[in-house]
Design a protein around this motif. Structure first.
Motif, PDB file in Angstrom:
ATOM      1  N   GLU A 142      41.534   6.350   0.776  1.00 54.68           N
ATOM      2  CA  GLU A 142      42.195   6.155  -0.637  1.00 54.68           C
ATOM      3  C   GLU A 142      41.036   6.594  -1.620  1.00 54.68           C
ATOM      4  OE1 GLU A 142      44.357   3.514  -3.863  1.00 54.68           O
ATOM      5  OE2 GLU A 142      44.342   2.961  -1.966  1.00 54.68           O
ATOM      6  N   TYR A 143      39.848   6.051  -1.590  1.00 57.36           N
ATOM      7  CA  TYR A 143      38.621   6.521  -2.177  1.00 57.36           C
ATOM      8  C   TYR A 143      37.757   7.557  -1.884  1.00 57.36           C
ATOM      9  CZ  TYR A 143      40.085   1.990  -4.204  1.00 57.36           C
ATOM     10  OH  TYR A 143      40.927   0.594  -4.605  1.00 57.36           O
ATOM     11  N   MET A 144      37.917   8.213  -0.703  1.00 50.98           N
ATOM     12  CA  MET A 144      37.137   9.154  -0.025  1.00 50.98           C
ATOM     13  C   MET A 144      37.017  10.236  -0.995  1.00 50.98           C
ATOM     14  SD  MET A 144      37.227   8.150   3.783  1.00 50.98           S
ATOM     15  CE  MET A 144      36.239   9.931   4.278  1.00 50.98           C
ATOM     16  N   GLN A 145      35.924  11.005  -1.376  1.00 48.37           N
ATOM     17  CA  GLN A 145      35.811  12.200  -1.750  1.00 48.37           C
ATOM     18  C   GLN A 145      35.160  13.248  -1.003  1.00 48.37           C
ATOM     19  OE1 GLN A 145      37.137  12.853  -4.889  1.00 48.37           O
ATOM     20  NE2 GLN A 145      37.768  10.753  -5.039  1.00 48.37           N
ATOM     21  N   PRO A 146      36.060  14.151  -0.198  1.00 48.04           N
ATOM     22  CA  PRO A 146      35.679  15.168   0.781  1.00 48.04           C
ATOM     23  C   PRO A 146      34.058  15.527   0.499  1.00 48.04           C
ATOM     24  CG  PRO A 146      37.993  15.159   0.365  1.00 48.04           C
ATOM     25  CD  PRO A 146      37.225  14.275  -0.587  1.00 48.04           C
ATOM     26  N   GLN A 147      33.886  16.188  -0.673  1.00 45.28           N
ATOM     27  CA  GLN A 147      32.607  16.834  -0.972  1.00 45.28           C
ATOM     28  C   GLN A 147      31.490  16.164  -0.706  1.00 45.28           C
ATOM     29  OE1 GLN A 147      35.010  16.286  -3.059  1.00 45.28           O
ATOM     30  NE2 GLN A 147      34.128  15.624  -5.063  1.00 45.28           N
ATOM     31  N   ASN A 148      31.620  14.813  -0.840  1.00 42.77           N
ATOM     32  CA  ASN A 148      30.389  13.741  -0.862  1.00 42.77           C
ATOM     33  C   ASN A 148      30.085  13.303   0.475  1.00 42.77           C
ATOM     34  OD1 ASN A 148      30.336  14.246  -3.604  1.00 42.77           O
ATOM     35  ND2 ASN A 148      31.529  12.500  -4.079  1.00 42.77           N
ATOM     36  N   ASN A 149      30.892  13.770   1.418  1.00 45.76           N
ATOM     37  CA  ASN A 149      30.816  12.799   2.880  1.00 45.76           C
ATOM     38  C   ASN A 149      29.616  13.174   3.620  1.00 45.76           C
ATOM     39  OD1 ASN A 149      31.534  11.838   5.504  1.00 45.76           O
ATOM     40  ND2 ASN A 149      33.131  11.194   4.538  1.00 45.76           N
ATOM     41  N   GLN A 150      28.866  12.231   3.962  1.00 45.86           N
ATOM     42  CA  GLN A 150      27.570  12.564   4.642  1.00 45.86           C
ATOM     43  C   GLN A 150      27.770  12.627   6.239  1.00 45.86           C
ATOM     44  OE1 GLN A 150      24.551  12.957   2.766  1.00 45.86           O
ATOM     45  NE2 GLN A 150      26.329  12.960   1.360  1.00 45.86           N
ATOM     46  N   SER A 151      29.075  12.565   6.660  1.00 49.70           N
ATOM     47  CA  SER A 151      28.866  12.920   8.172  1.00 49.70           C
ATOM     48  C   SER A 151      29.237  14.359   8.512  1.00 49.70           C
ATOM     49  CB  SER A 151      30.444  12.265   8.632  1.00 49.70           C
ATOM     50  OG  SER A 151      30.755  12.552   9.978  1.00 49.70           O
ATOM     51  N   PRO A 152      28.401  14.852   9.215  1.00 51.98           N
ATOM     52  CA  PRO A 152      28.394  16.288   9.681  1.00 51.98           C
ATOM     53  C   PRO A 152      29.621  16.757  10.436  1.00 51.98           C
ATOM     54  CG  PRO A 152      26.279  15.424  10.184  1.00 51.98           C
ATOM     55  CD  PRO A 152      27.230  14.180   9.660  1.00 51.98           C
ATOM     56  N   SER A 153      30.234  15.750  10.997  1.00 49.38           N
ATOM     57  CA  SER A 153      31.476  16.120  11.720  1.00 49.38           C
ATOM     58  C   SER A 153      32.668  16.320  10.936  1.00 49.38           C
ATOM     59  CB  SER A 153      31.611  15.224  12.928  1.00 49.38           C
ATOM     60  OG  SER A 153      31.889  13.961  12.430  1.00 49.38           O
ATOM     61  N   PHE A 154      32.473  15.537   9.670  1.00 43.58           N
ATOM     62  CA  PHE A 154      33.681  15.415   8.800  1.00 43.58           C
ATOM     63  C   PHE A 154      33.423  16.853   8.024  1.00 43.58           C
ATOM     64  CE2 PHE A 154      35.053  15.099   4.414  1.00 43.58           C
ATOM     65  CZ  PHE A 154      36.430  14.867   4.560  1.00 43.58           C
ATOM     66  N   GLN A 155      32.293  17.226   7.427  1.00 39.95           N
ATOM     67  CA  GLN A 155      32.089  18.390   6.630  1.00 39.95           C
ATOM     68  C   GLN A 155      32.424  19.589   7.740  1.00 39.95           C
ATOM     69  OE1 GLN A 155      31.845  18.775   3.969  1.00 39.95           O
ATOM     70  NE2 GLN A 155      31.240  16.562   3.468  1.00 39.95           N
ATOM     71  N   CYS A 156      32.354  19.658   9.173  1.00 39.68           N
ATOM     72  CA  CYS A 156      32.932  20.538   9.800  1.00 39.68           C
ATOM     73  C   CYS A 156      34.235  20.637  10.026  1.00 39.68           C
ATOM     74  CB  CYS A 156      32.137  20.294  11.345  1.00 39.68           C
ATOM     75  SG  CYS A 156      32.694  21.492  12.720  1.00 39.68           S
ATOM     76  N   PHE A 157      34.839  19.425   9.896  1.00 38.01           N
ATOM     77  CA  PHE A 157      36.358  19.620   9.910  1.00 38.01           C
ATOM     78  C   PHE A 157      36.853  20.276   8.382  1.00 38.01           C
ATOM     79  CE2 PHE A 157      39.941  17.168   8.223  1.00 38.01           C
ATOM     80  CZ  PHE A 157      41.020  17.323   9.033  1.00 38.01           C
ATOM     81  N   ASN A 158      36.206  19.509   7.422  1.00 35.63           N
ATOM     82  CA  ASN A 158      36.579  19.990   6.057  1.00 35.63           C
ATOM     83  C   ASN A 158      36.568  21.817   5.958  1.00 35.63           C
ATOM     84  OD1 ASN A 158      37.208  19.966   3.372  1.00 35.63           O
ATOM     85  ND2 ASN A 158      35.338  19.253   2.640  1.00 35.63           N
ATOM     86  N   ALA A 159      35.401  21.990   6.366  1.00 37.97           N
ATOM     87  CA  ALA A 159      34.995  23.543   6.420  1.00 37.97           C
ATOM     88  C   ALA A 159      36.165  24.400   7.435  1.00 37.97           C
ATOM     89  CB  ALA A 159      33.624  23.784   7.010  1.00 37.97           C
ATOM     90  N   GLY A 160      36.398  23.898   8.422  1.00 37.12           N
ATOM     91  CA  GLY A 160      37.396  24.448   9.141  1.00 37.12           C
ATOM     92  C   GLY A 160      38.856  24.716   8.527  1.00 37.12           C
ATOM     93  N   ILE A 161      39.190  23.607   7.759  1.00 43.11           N
ATOM     94  CA  ILE A 161      40.329  23.617   7.098  1.00 43.11           C
ATOM     95  C   ILE A 161      40.255  24.541   5.905  1.00 43.11           C
ATOM     96  CG2 ILE A 161      41.820  22.318   5.463  1.00 43.11           C
ATOM     97  CD1 ILE A 161      42.243  21.291   8.526  1.00 43.11           C
ATOM     98  N   GLN A 162      38.938  24.625   5.172  1.00 41.65           N
ATOM     99  CA  GLN A 162      38.950  25.857   4.160  1.00 41.65           C
ATOM    100  C   GLN A 162      39.187  27.026   4.888  1.00 41.65           C
ATOM    101  OE1 GLN A 162      38.950  24.537   1.259  1.00 41.65           O
ATOM    102  NE2 GLN A 162      39.037  22.556   1.805  1.00 41.65           N
ATOM    103  N   ALA A 163      38.738  27.157   5.821  1.00 38.06           N
ATOM    104  CA  ALA A 163      38.529  28.480   6.421  1.00 38.06           C
ATOM    105  C   ALA A 163      40.134  29.194   6.703  1.00 38.06           C
ATOM    106  CB  ALA A 163      37.812  28.407   7.812  1.00 38.06           C
ATOM    107  N   PHE A 164      41.009  28.331   6.753  1.00 39.74           N
ATOM    108  CA  PHE A 164      42.569  29.123   6.839  1.00 39.74           C
ATOM    109  C   PHE A 164      42.954  29.629   5.665  1.00 39.74           C
ATOM    110  CE2 PHE A 164      43.601  25.029   9.657  1.00 39.74           C
ATOM    111  CZ  PHE A 164      43.911  26.078  10.837  1.00 39.74           C
ATOM    112  N   PHE A 165      42.161  29.203   4.571  1.00 41.44           N
ATOM    113  CA  PHE A 165      42.479  29.885   3.117  1.00 41.44           C
ATOM    114  C   PHE A 165      41.532  30.803   2.794  1.00 41.44           C
ATOM    115  CE2 PHE A 165      43.834  25.461   3.758  1.00 41.44           C
ATOM    116  CZ  PHE A 165      45.299  25.518   3.710  1.00 41.44           C
ATOM    117  N   ARG A 166      40.801  31.389   3.559  1.00 37.56           N
ATOM    118  CA  ARG A 166      39.747  32.469   3.312  1.00 37.56           C
ATOM    119  C   ARG A 166      40.497  33.707   3.983  1.00 37.56           C
ATOM    120  NH1 ARG A 166      35.508  28.707   3.860  1.00 37.56           N
ATOM    121  NH2 ARG A 166      35.135  29.323   5.963  1.00 37.56           N
ATOM    122  N   GLU A 167      41.860  33.798   4.495  1.00 39.77           N
ATOM    123  CA  GLU A 167      42.191  34.915   5.263  1.00 39.77           C
ATOM    124  C   GLU A 167      42.322  36.037   4.308  1.00 39.77           C
ATOM    125  OE1 GLU A 167      45.684  33.678   7.611  1.00 39.77           O
ATOM    126  OE2 GLU A 167      44.343  32.113   8.561  1.00 39.77           O
TER     127      GLU A 167
END
Length: 206
Positions: A181-206
């Protein structure tokens, strides 16, 4: 092609609960999603080939699929290859299998478990559990969330129990709901989370 909907497959209910809170923070406001949880990782992997074949027969052009599971003790490359093979054999393109910006399936792995993503956002943990000092993230055990030894859910449980929370043992669903509930995706220090986040964003760069 504008993406309007994500079908998200996760291995357990705690992941569904977490992504219910996280995906609205990641996705464009006009994109819908539906989360589907399984009875653990083995259940997800067992049913995934047939599930993907089913999607192949009816999935609209503006829908995409995300598969998320924990690495646990598996070899990450072997696990990722299995996920990729399932998608490709079902006739889908994946982010890793094509050089094109257009792909249908995103396979992502939480290393070593979803709880590493929670530990990657120290501020969120402290907001969810105010007795915990943010300085915990500087301790050697917690400094690199994806490199925690001995299990990330055990590490989270130790942290919370040390301050009087979850005394009966970590309730994974409650912790997932409360922290995410409190998490802010851009601040996360987990590399695997950031990989997940970047992958999701890639859907919207088509």
């Amino acid at each position: 092609m504008t993406v309007l909907h994500l079908e998200v497959l996760v291995e357990e209910y705690s992941a569904k609960v977490a992504l219910d809170n996280l995906l609205p923070k990641i996705l464009p406001s006009d994109v819908e999603f539906e989360l589907h949880s399984f009875q653990g990782k083995s259940d997800l992997l067992k049913k995934l080939p047939q599930r993907l074949k089913g999607y192949r027969s009816w999935l609209p052009d503006d829908w995409r699929i995300v598969v998320l599971c924990d690495r646990d003790n598996d070899d990450c490359q072997d696990l990722k290859k299995s996920l990729e093979d399932y998608a490709i054999l079902s006739g889908f393109t994946t982010k890793s299998s094509t050089s094109s910006q257009q792909f249908t399936v995103l396979n992502r792995i939480a290393i070593e478990e979803l709880e590493a993503w929670f530990l990657g956002d120290a501020t969120a943990i402290c907001q969810a559990y105010p007795k915990i000092a943010k300085s915990f993230a500087t301790q050697q055990r917690y400094r690199y969330p994806d490199a925690i030894k001995g299990g990330t859910w055990e590490a989270l449980e130790t942290l919370l129990k040390g301050k009087g929370y979850h005394q009966g043992g970590l309730n994974k669903v409650e912790a997932a709901r409360t922290i995410s509930e409190y998490m802010q995706p851009q601040n996360n220090q987990s590399p695997s989370f950031q990989c997940f986040n970047a992958g999701i964003q890639a859907f919207f760069r088509e």
